[in-house]
Motif scaffolding. Structure first.
Motif, PDB file in Angstrom:
ATOM      1  N   UNK A 248     117.073   9.137  68.895  1.00  0.00           N
ATOM      2  CA  UNK A 248     116.254  10.169  68.259  1.00  0.00           C
ATOM      3  C   UNK A 248     115.083  10.668  68.233  1.00  0.00           C
ATOM      4  N   UNK A 249     115.138  10.078  69.512  1.00  0.00           N
ATOM      5  CA  UNK A 249     113.455  10.239  70.265  1.00  0.00           C
ATOM      6  C   UNK A 249     113.860  11.826  70.994  1.00  0.00           C
ATOM      7  N   UNK A 250     112.750  12.743  70.990  1.00  0.00           N
ATOM      8  CA  UNK A 250     112.736  13.650  72.007  1.00  0.00           C
ATOM      9  C   UNK A 250     112.728  12.811  73.112  1.00  0.00           C
ATOM     10  N   UNK A 251     113.952  13.739  73.956  1.00  0.00           N
ATOM     11  CA  UNK A 251     113.796  13.650  75.464  1.00  0.00           C
ATOM     12  C   UNK A 251     114.709  14.829  76.044  1.00  0.00           C
ATOM     13  N   UNK A 252     114.064  14.124  77.960  1.00  0.00           N
ATOM     14  CA  UNK A 252     114.722  15.803  78.409  1.00  0.00           C
ATOM     15  C   UNK A 252     115.340  14.954  79.698  1.00  0.00           C
ATOM     16  N   UNK A 253     116.085  15.201  79.603  1.00  0.00           N
ATOM     17  CA  UNK A 253     116.475  15.091  81.474  1.00  0.00           C
ATOM     18  C   UNK A 253     116.348  15.904  82.375  1.00  0.00           C
ATOM     19  N   UNK A 254     115.970  15.597  83.801  1.00  0.00           N
ATOM     20  CA  UNK A 254     116.064  16.346  84.931  1.00  0.00           C
ATOM     21  C   UNK A 254     116.864  16.024  85.878  1.00  0.00           C
ATOM     22  N   UNK A 255     118.243  16.921  85.943  1.00  0.00           N
ATOM     23  CA  UNK A 255     119.496  16.259  86.688  1.00  0.00           C
ATOM     24  C   UNK A 255     119.340  16.775  88.655  1.00  0.00           C
ATOM     25  N   UNK A 256     120.242  16.601  88.289  1.00  0.00           N
ATOM     26  CA  UNK A 256     120.360  16.378  90.510  1.00  0.00           C
ATOM     27  C   UNK A 256     120.443  18.162  90.848  1.00  0.00           C
ATOM     28  N   UNK A 257     121.045  18.219  89.553  1.00  0.00           N
ATOM     29  CA  UNK A 257     122.070  20.397  89.838  1.00  0.00           C
ATOM     30  C   UNK A 257     121.055  21.055  89.630  1.00  0.00           C
ATOM     31  N   UNK A 258     119.402  20.374  89.033  1.00  0.00           N
ATOM     32  CA  UNK A 258     118.503  21.329  89.034  1.00  0.00           C
ATOM     33  C   UNK A 258     118.818  22.054  87.265  1.00  0.00           C
ATOM     34  N   UNK A 259     119.623  21.413  86.888  1.00  0.00           N
ATOM     35  CA  UNK A 259     118.893  21.672  85.125  1.00  0.00           C
ATOM     36  C   UNK A 259     118.068  20.834  84.516  1.00  0.00           C
ATOM     37  N   UNK A 260     117.269  21.290  83.921  1.00  0.00           N
ATOM     38  CA  UNK A 260     116.501  20.926  82.478  1.00  0.00           C
ATOM     39  C   UNK A 260     117.190  20.154  81.173  1.00  0.00           C
ATOM     40  N   UNK A 261     117.747  19.718  80.930  1.00  0.00           N
ATOM     41  CA  UNK A 261     118.024  18.989  79.676  1.00  0.00           C
ATOM     42  C   UNK A 261     117.386  18.676  78.362  1.00  0.00           C
ATOM     43  N   UNK A 262     117.550  19.740  77.267  1.00  0.00           N
ATOM     44  CA  UNK A 262     116.669  18.858  76.211  1.00  0.00           C
ATOM     45  C   UNK A 262     117.430  18.253  75.557  1.00  0.00           C
ATOM     46  N   UNK A 263     117.516  17.217  74.305  1.00  0.00           N
ATOM     47  CA  UNK A 263     117.895  16.816  73.592  1.00  0.00           C
ATOM     48  C   UNK A 263     118.010  17.477  72.232  1.00  0.00           C
ATOM     49  N   UNK A 264     118.478  16.722  70.861  1.00  0.00           N
ATOM     50  CA  UNK A 264     118.222  17.794  69.184  1.00  0.00           C
ATOM     51  C   UNK A 264     116.967  18.479  69.882  1.00  0.00           C
ATOM     52  N   UNK A 265     116.256  16.767  69.731  1.00  0.00           N
ATOM     53  CA  UNK A 265     114.914  16.832  69.252  1.00  0.00           C
ATOM     54  C   UNK A 265     114.493  16.743  69.997  1.00  0.00           C
ATOM     55  N   UNK A 266     114.321  16.950  71.317  1.00  0.00           N
ATOM     56  CA  UNK A 266     113.155  17.722  72.223  1.00  0.00           C
ATOM     57  C   UNK A 266     113.230  19.401  72.043  1.00  0.00           C
ATOM     58  N   UNK A 267     114.567  19.344  71.751  1.00  0.00           N
ATOM     59  CA  UNK A 267     114.973  20.868  71.634  1.00  0.00           C
ATOM     60  C   UNK A 267     113.478  21.875  70.107  1.00  0.00           C
ATOM     61  N   UNK A 268     113.615  21.361  70.102  1.00  0.00           N
ATOM     62  CA  UNK A 268     112.325  21.480  68.866  1.00  0.00           C
ATOM     63  C   UNK A 268     110.640  22.018  69.318  1.00  0.00           C
ATOM     64  N   UNK A 269     110.928  21.649  70.756  1.00  0.00           N
ATOM     65  CA  UNK A 269     109.530  21.643  71.273  1.00  0.00           C
ATOM     66  C   UNK A 269     109.336  22.796  72.021  1.00  0.00           C
ATOM     67  N   UNK A 270     110.595  23.969  71.709  1.00  0.00           N
ATOM     68  CA  UNK A 270     111.089  25.155  72.429  1.00  0.00           C
ATOM     69  C   UNK A 270     110.718  26.220  71.631  1.00  0.00           C
ATOM     70  N   UNK A 271     110.543  26.152  70.668  1.00  0.00           N
ATOM     71  CA  UNK A 271     110.507  27.004  69.088  1.00  0.00           C
ATOM     72  C   UNK A 271     110.971  28.054  69.341  1.00  0.00           C
ATOM     73  N   UNK A 272     112.317  27.943  69.863  1.00  0.00           N
ATOM     74  CA  UNK A 272     113.697  28.650  69.238  1.00  0.00           C
ATOM     75  C   UNK A 272     113.487  29.598  70.136  1.00  0.00           C
ATOM     76  N   UNK A 273     112.346  29.807  71.310  1.00  0.00           N
ATOM     77  CA  UNK A 273     112.192  31.152  72.681  1.00  0.00           C
ATOM     78  C   UNK A 273     112.680  30.452  73.196  1.00  0.00           C
ATOM     79  N   UNK A 274     113.275  31.846  73.793  1.00  0.00           N
ATOM     80  CA  UNK A 274     114.535  32.145  74.804  1.00  0.00           C
ATOM     81  C   UNK A 274     113.995  32.065  76.581  1.00  0.00           C
ATOM     82  N   UNK A 275     113.230  31.709  76.812  1.00  0.00           N
ATOM     83  CA  UNK A 275     112.334  32.504  77.723  1.00  0.00           C
ATOM     84  C   UNK A 275     111.370  30.872  77.814  1.00  0.00           C
ATOM     85  N   UNK A 276     111.236  30.938  78.939  1.00  0.00           N
ATOM     86  CA  UNK A 276     110.110  30.015  79.636  1.00  0.00           C
ATOM     87  C   UNK A 276     109.707  30.048  81.515  1.00  0.00           C
TER      88      UNK A 276
END
Length: 118
Positions: free
Chosen positions: A23-51
């Protein structure tokens, strides 16, 4: 007189027990180049659709700058039921930092950036 025999029984347990959910914020960086946010870490994005993405080679850290509008060199943030992800293979190849295996870390705030050490 009966002798006492000690038995060492092994229980039948074919199913793996579920680990408690992180239940802690976590972000994965995968070998396929994808950056994946778990549900808790997603809140840091503040619903923005670009970065925009940045890299700090000295500290081996990835910086994610959430943006509300499309600008040159932005990446789409895609939201899903269990979190969010960014497809960033071009970014990782540009800096030659595409991980050979999954990297998972706790994100941190650094000014307007969400940071992750690689």
């Amino acid at each position: 007189m009966s002798e006492e025999i000690n038995f060492a029984f092994t229980l039948f347990e074919p199913h793996r027990t579920r680990q408690p959910k992180n239940d802690q914020p976590a972000v994965e960086v995968r070998p396929n180049g994808r950056i994946v946010f778990n549900k808790q870490a997603t809140q840091l994005l503040e619903n923005n659709t670009f970065c925009m993405l940045g890299y700090d080679p000295e500290n081996r850290a990835l910086g994610i700058l959430p943006l509300s509008e499309l600008k040159p060199n932005t990446f789409h943030v895609r939201y899903a039921a269990k979190g969010a992800y960014i497809g960033a293979k071009k970014f990782f190849k540009h800096f030659d930092i595409l991980p050979g295996q999954l990297v998972e870390n706790t994100p941190f705030k650094s000014g307007q950036f969400i940071g992750i050490t690689l």
